[in-house]
Design a protein around this motif. Structure first.
Motif, PDB file in Angstrom:
ATOM      1  N   PHE A   1      30.830  37.530  40.422  1.00 42.62           N
ATOM      2  CA  PHE A   1      32.189  37.922  40.068  1.00 42.62           C
ATOM      3  C   PHE A   1      33.160  36.981  40.762  1.00 42.62           C
ATOM      4  CE2 PHE A   1      29.737  41.438  38.802  1.00 42.62           C
ATOM      5  CZ  PHE A   1      30.456  42.105  37.832  1.00 42.62           C
TER       6      PHE A   1
ATOM      7  N   VAL B   1      37.415  35.206  40.761  1.00 46.54           N
ATOM      8  CA  VAL B   1      38.795  35.176  40.293  1.00 46.54           C
ATOM      9  C   VAL B   1      39.019  33.755  39.787  1.00 46.54           C
ATOM     10  CG1 VAL B   1      41.226  35.265  40.941  1.00 46.54           C
ATOM     11  CG2 VAL B   1      39.636  36.967  41.848  1.00 46.54           C
TER      12      VAL B   1
ATOM     13  N   LEU C   1      39.385  37.809  35.679  1.00 45.94           N
ATOM     14  CA  LEU C   1      38.097  38.101  36.283  1.00 45.94           C
ATOM     15  C   LEU C   1      37.083  37.259  35.536  1.00 45.94           C
ATOM     16  CD1 LEU C   1      35.869  39.701  37.811  1.00 45.94           C
ATOM     17  CD2 LEU C   1      36.055  41.419  35.999  1.00 45.94           C
TER      18      LEU C   1
ATOM     19  N   THR D   1      35.152  36.012  30.628  1.00 49.84           N
ATOM     20  CA  THR D   1      36.363  36.412  31.344  1.00 49.84           C
ATOM     21  C   THR D   1      36.898  37.750  30.849  1.00 49.84           C
ATOM     22  OG1 THR D   1      37.751  35.158  29.813  1.00 49.84           O
ATOM     23  CG2 THR D   1      37.056  34.045  31.835  1.00 49.84           C
TER      24      THR D   1
ATOM     25  N   LYS E   1      43.663  40.960  33.093  1.00 46.63           N
ATOM     26  CA  LYS E   1      44.123  42.064  33.955  1.00 46.63           C
ATOM     27  C   LYS E   1      44.164  43.407  33.217  1.00 46.63           C
ATOM     28  CE  LYS E   1      47.303  38.980  36.293  1.00 46.63           C
ATOM     29  NZ  LYS E   1      48.706  38.693  36.584  1.00 46.63           N
TER      30      LYS E   1
ATOM     31  N   LEU F   1      40.707  44.646  32.426  1.00 48.92           N
ATOM     32  CA  LEU F   1      40.022  45.023  33.658  1.00 48.92           C
ATOM     33  C   LEU F   1      40.423  46.427  34.093  1.00 48.92           C
ATOM     34  CD1 LEU F   1      38.150  44.458  36.012  1.00 48.92           C
ATOM     35  CD2 LEU F   1      40.045  43.255  37.145  1.00 48.92           C
TER      36      LEU F   1
ATOM     37  N   LEU G   1      35.283  45.999  41.513  1.00 49.70           N
ATOM     38  CA  LEU G   1      36.231  45.670  40.448  1.00 49.70           C
ATOM     39  C   LEU G   1      37.662  46.020  40.839  1.00 49.70           C
ATOM     40  CD1 LEU G   1      34.216  46.736  37.275  1.00 49.70           C
ATOM     41  CD2 LEU G   1      34.729  44.410  38.052  1.00 49.70           C
TER      42      LEU G   1
ATOM     43  N   VAL H   1      38.838  43.202  42.987  1.00 49.47           N
ATOM     44  CA  VAL H   1      39.169  42.034  42.169  1.00 49.47           C
ATOM     45  C   VAL H   1      40.493  42.253  41.478  1.00 49.47           C
ATOM     46  CG1 VAL H   1      38.491  40.681  40.154  1.00 49.47           C
ATOM     47  CG2 VAL H   1      36.774  41.293  41.831  1.00 49.47           C
ATOM     48  N   SER H   2      40.727  43.463  40.978  1.00 49.40           N
ATOM     49  CA  SER H   2      41.973  43.774  40.275  1.00 49.40           C
ATOM     50  C   SER H   2      43.188  43.529  41.173  1.00 49.40           C
ATOM     51  CB  SER H   2      41.942  45.222  39.804  1.00 49.40           C
ATOM     52  OG  SER H   2      43.124  45.553  39.137  1.00 49.40           O
TER      53      SER H   2
ATOM     54  N   LEU I   1      44.033  39.892  41.349  1.00 44.79           N
ATOM     55  CA  LEU I   1      44.604  39.302  40.126  1.00 44.79           C
ATOM     56  C   LEU I   1      46.110  39.472  40.052  1.00 44.79           C
ATOM     57  CD1 LEU I   1      42.037  40.268  37.339  1.00 44.79           C
ATOM     58  CD2 LEU I   1      42.196  38.155  38.634  1.00 44.79           C
TER      59      LEU I   1
END
Length: 185
Positions: free
Chosen positions: A60, A62, A77, A95, A98, A101, A177, A180-181, A184
């Motif tokens: 995973f 960015v 992502l 990919t 946002k 995701l 996740l 990661v969010s 972003l």
């Protein structure tokens, strides 16, 4: 003369009916926004990839793409994997933007809640598919009395590979996740 036309017409119609239609080809392996950024002509595009985490066989990341002409950038992502066979090594990245995701995280949270509910002998299956054809889902295995979560990753045309994981790993995936969010934004 009619005797010659009838056999010819039969042969011609059987040849046209015997034609198989070619399989449909799915081209959408990236989100629309990534496709727009990566396909700009006469523009210098910079792509930065930051490794965030690993989940099973998936990396995973960015991914930030920047149009250096206009100084505009987008973050995504990236979910990548490498495939190796006897003759080839292939790396593929799909990919998720946002908006998608956040929908994925919401869907996985609902899935986690559904796995806590009793099934009462009812067969249940769930799936969430992204625009890049990644499928996240779960199937209840009544024989073993357990939920099997999965990610169906499209490897190449007509090929996929399935990653199975437990309920605890589902919760770890949701946490990752969410992390990661935040990156972003």
């Amino acid at each position: 003369m009619n005797k010659n036309i009838i056999p010819f017409a039969l042969i011609l119609s059987s040849l046209t009916l015997a034609q198989n239609t070619p399989p449909s080809i799915r081209h959408n392996n990236t989100t629309y926004e990534t496709l727009l950024n990566n396909s700009k002509k006469s523009t210098l595009i910079e792509k930065q990839i930051i490794q965030i985490s690993k989940f099973k066989n998936l990396n995973f990341q960015v991914i930030t793409t920047t149009d250096l002409t206009t100084s505009t950038s987008e973050k995504y992502l990236g979910i990548s994997t490498e495939f190796e066979t006897y003759d080839t090594i292939s790396k593929k990245t799909l990919t998720v933007d946002k908006t998608e995701l956040s929908k994925l995280i919401d869907a996985l949270q609902v899935l986690s809640q559904k796995e806590n509910e009793k099934t009462n002998g009812i067969e249940r299956k769930y799936k969430f598919e992204t625009r890049s054809n990644l499928e996240f889902g779960a199937v209840y295995n009544e024989k073993n009395n357990v939920w099997i979560n999965y990610i169906d990753y499209p490897a190449s045309f007509n090929q996929k590979f399935l990653i199975e994981f437990s309920k605890n790993e589902l919760n770890d995936l949701i946490k990752m996740l969410k992390s990661v969010s935040e990156k972003l934004n």
